[in-house]
Design a protein around this motif. Structure first.
Motif, PDB file in Angstrom:
ATOM      1  N   ALA A  18       0.824  -1.208   0.000  1.00 24.20           N
ATOM      2  CA  ALA A  18       0.000   0.000   0.000  1.00 24.20           C
ATOM      3  C   ALA A  18       0.859   1.259   0.000  1.00 24.20           C
ATOM      4  O   ALA A  18       0.411   2.328   0.402  1.00 24.20           O
ATOM      5  N   ASN A  97      -8.368  -9.876 -11.613  1.00 23.21           N
ATOM      6  CA  ASN A  97      -9.746  -9.432 -11.389  1.00 23.21           C
ATOM      7  C   ASN A  97     -10.601 -10.661 -11.095  1.00 23.21           C
ATOM      8  O   ASN A  97     -11.072 -11.327 -12.024  1.00 23.21           O
ATOM      9  N   GLU A 252     -15.965  -0.886  -7.446  1.00 22.81           N
ATOM     10  CA  GLU A 252     -15.129  -1.489  -6.405  1.00 22.81           C
ATOM     11  C   GLU A 252     -13.650  -1.293  -6.728  1.00 22.81           C
ATOM     12  O   GLU A 252     -12.841  -0.958  -5.856  1.00 22.81           O
ATOM     13  N   LEU A 253     -13.285  -1.510  -7.984  1.00 20.03           N
ATOM     14  CA  LEU A 253     -11.892  -1.353  -8.394  1.00 20.03           C
ATOM     15  C   LEU A 253     -11.423   0.085  -8.206  1.00 20.03           C
ATOM     16  O   LEU A 253     -10.344   0.334  -7.656  1.00 20.03           O
ATOM     17  N   GLU A 256     -10.484   1.319  -4.737  1.00 17.09           N
ATOM     18  CA  GLU A 256      -9.223   0.849  -4.165  1.00 17.09           C
ATOM     19  C   GLU A 256      -8.134   1.897  -4.396  1.00 17.09           C
ATOM     20  O   GLU A 256      -8.237   2.738  -5.299  1.00 17.09           O
ATOM     21  N   PRO A 257      -7.033   1.850  -3.619  1.00 16.93           N
ATOM     22  CA  PRO A 257      -5.892   2.722  -3.929  1.00 16.93           C
ATOM     23  C   PRO A 257      -5.403   2.460  -5.354  1.00 16.93           C
ATOM     24  O   PRO A 257      -5.476   1.335  -5.854  1.00 16.93           O
ATOM     25  N   GLU A 260      -3.245  -0.534  -6.117  1.00 14.94           N
ATOM     26  CA  GLU A 260      -3.899  -1.840  -6.255  1.00 14.94           C
ATOM     27  C   GLU A 260      -4.379  -2.048  -7.681  1.00 14.94           C
ATOM     28  O   GLU A 260      -4.271  -3.142  -8.247  1.00 14.94           O
ATOM     29  N   ARG A 264      -3.232  -5.029 -10.388  1.00  9.77           N
ATOM     30  CA  ARG A 264      -4.114  -5.913 -11.141  1.00  9.77           C
ATOM     31  C   ARG A 264      -3.809  -5.846 -12.639  1.00  9.77           C
ATOM     32  O   ARG A 264      -3.860  -6.872 -13.332  1.00  9.77           O
TER      33      ARG A 264
END
Length: 426
Positions: A18, A97, A252-253, A256-257, A260, A264
């Protein structure tokens, strides 16, 4: 013979560090957030295009069933090939994913034991040992028995077909998706390592006395149901990536930070490049000299599936996609982001992606040579040193670019990428 789904477990995916991005983006710079947002836009665009070509395939199948002629069968086969061009470029979104990976097997599972679906020629038919569904022949049956369980298959519907995937615990029992439709349109490929694809007669879809190989009404119903399900599945995935108000996977994706999202993206590129395309789809078939492990084995379209998988990897890096109508879609890219951080590494990865596409282009060109075609199943023949070299060149190029993808991840603040190698050693 070992059969696999084209869907890999996500156990190799590790949590991203992170950490903040290791550079300060200037006003004119591409930002990680912009890159991840464009990635979501790119996925939506590619799946929308895949849906468009699947609907065109569905329409061509309706035309075939309305009037079974050599011309309508040829048109349906052509539409299937066109649909593969777009869908294969979407597979890079699968790795990293989970929602895509969990869904994908219903559309693209392979290899399949085609005797589950329809008649097969017993002579030379290779299937998974011990698979009770390998000769169940749904089309010829009102009830099938697999593993001691009697299953009513009298009414062929999309829901029934979906429920039969991996029936009896065998991954080779594939009842739906592109390859089930491929088998129905082409039939078995009886040519082994020689030139030639499946040779199903159009009369297999004619109702009445002209019907060949019996049960034409059920074969027609199966093809229609499988095509309908393909369209429904793609509609669902398009909605998961759509920029809409309600919650979906895209929302949702993007919540995220950004690091992240980058993970992906890079994990998807590396895993498709290494474990899936270089490993499962090329290395396995070459080392085993197994045309049963060929991806599009009924139509001899494997060279295109490999090529467009490779192009999908490149698309995510460059942020570019050419739609099936010829229009272009572009935006903030990993390429630009990496150039800002490490121009030399960006140039190296760009060179290696071009090298892998050149190797895949050679494989494609050899298969499509008008004078002396060498399709993938011919390349992997035991005594074909020239073909093996073509395939190996593509494998080595994909392995090389994966190393640079991992380096790019590190440069962009993504630690421990570990692309899925599917258990292969390169």
């Amino acid at each position: 013979m070992t059969h696999r789904l084209a869907r890999r477990p996500l156990s190799a995916i590790v949590a991203v560090s992170a950490l903040a991005m290791p550079f300060a983006a200037q006003a004119e710079d591409v930002t990680p957030e912009q890159v991840v947002t464009h990635y979501a836009d790119l996925a939506h665009t590619v799946y929308t295009d895949a849906l468009r070509t699947a609907r065109a395939l569905d329409e061509s199948i309706e035309a075939l069933l309305a009037s079974p002629t050599p011309e309508t069968l040829a048109a349906a086969r052509s539409a299937w090939r066109d649909a593969r061009v777009t869908y294969q470029q979407s597979e890079v979104f699968r790795f990293g994913n989970p929602i895509v990976d969990d869904w994908e097997g219903q559309l693209n599972a392979w290899p399949l034991d085609e005797g589950l679906i329809d008649y097969v020629e017993a002579d030379g038919y290779q299937h998974e040992l011990g698979n009770a569904g390998a000769t169940a022949n749904i089309i010829a049956s009102s009830t099938i028995n697999i593993g001691g369980e009697n299953i009513d298959v009298s009414e062929i519907t999309p829901e029934l077909l979906a429920s039969l995937n991996e029936i009896g615990g065998s991954e080779a029992n594939v009842a739906t998706g592109y390859h089930a439709i491929e088998f129905l349109l082409w039939g078995q490929d009886p040519h082994g390592y020689e030139a030639g694809a499946g040779e199903r007669e159009v009369t297999d879809f004619v109702v009445g006395e002209a019907c060949t190989n019996d049960h034409c009404d059920r074969r027609r119903a199966y093809l229609a149901a499988a095509s309908d399900l393909l369209v429904e599945d793609l509609e669902w995935m398009v909605n998961q990536w759509a920029p809409i108000a309600e919650e979906n996977y895209r929302s949702e994706l993007l919540a995220e930070p950004a690091a992240e999202g980058l993970r992906r993206m890079l994990f998807g590129m590396g895993s498709l490049s290494l474990g899936e395309l270089a490993g499962e789809r090329m290395k396995v078939a070459l080392e085993a000299n197994s045309y049963e492990d060929e991806h599009d084995c009924f139509s001899d379209n494997t060279h295109n599936s490999h090529y467009y998988n490779g192009l999908g990897i490149q698309n995510v890096y460059t942020g570019h996609y050419q739609r099936s109508d010829g229009t272009d879609f572009d935006g903030a890219s990993l390429e630009s982001l990496l150039e800002q951080q490490d121009a030399d590494l960006a140039a190296q990865l760009d060179h290696e992606l071009k090298a892998s596409m050149a190797a895949l282009s050679d494989l494609k060109a050899r298969a499509e040579d008008n004078e002396s075609p060498m399709t993938f199943d011919m390349m992997i023949a035991p005594d074909n040193a020239e073909g093996a070299e073509v395939v190996n060149n593509a494998i080595l190029a994909l392995v090389s670019q994966t190393g640079s993808i991992e380096q790019a991840a590190g440069a962009l603040g993504v630690s421990s990428l570990q692309p899925d190698d599917a258990g292969h050693t390169f």
